[in-house]
Design a protein around this motif. Sequence first.
Motif, short mmCIF file in Angstrom:
data_model
loop_
_atom_site.label_atom_id
_atom_site.label_comp_id
_atom_site.label_asym_id
_atom_site.label_seq_id
_atom_site.Cartn_x
_atom_site.Cartn_y
_atom_site.Cartn_z
N LYS A 2 0.82 -1.20 0.00
CA LYS A 2 0.00 0.00 0.00
C LYS A 2 0.86 1.26 0.00
O LYS A 2 0.47 2.27 -0.57
N ARG A 3 2.01 1.19 0.62
CA ARG A 3 2.89 2.36 0.63
C ARG A 3 3.35 2.71 -0.78
O ARG A 3 3.45 3.87 -1.14
N TRP A 4 3.65 1.68 -1.57
CA TRP A 4 4.08 1.92 -2.95
C TRP A 4 2.95 2.51 -3.78
O TRP A 4 3.17 3.38 -4.62
N TRP A 6 0.45 4.36 -2.60
CA TRP A 6 0.29 5.75 -2.18
C TRP A 6 1.42 6.63 -2.71
O TRP A 6 1.20 7.78 -3.09
N LEU A 7 2.62 6.08 -2.73
CA LEU A 7 3.76 6.83 -3.27
C LEU A 7 3.56 7.10 -4.76
O LEU A 7 3.81 8.22 -5.23
#
Length: 117
Positions: A2-4, A6-7
Amino acid sequence: MKRWIWLLIGTLVAGGLVSIAAARLTGRRGSRPATLISVVTMWLAAWVLWGFAGGLAAHYGVLTYDGTLFTLLAAGGGIWQYRTQIRQGRQQGLAVFVAAQLLWLGVVLWQNGVLIR
């Protein structure tokens, strides 16, 4: 994972804002970057709202909700909406967005057995 995501989304929005600023500084309209930001933010808002409504409905036992497929629909629908909006105008792009939301509503209802009777 999920971080990727969002990034990537943050990079797209920031890049679009920089493109809009650069287009305005050079005296151009910059409609493509503005359209990109519009489409990305619409699909992000839809993802948040569907997740919120689906989570509430699942919490209270009204239906089961899994938003994993919506990510695929949002990616495909966003690309389709962007291309349509660039080629045919904002109204047709919004029609694609609404049609994709109705399709997702149908998928959620079908997954919960509402459409099968």
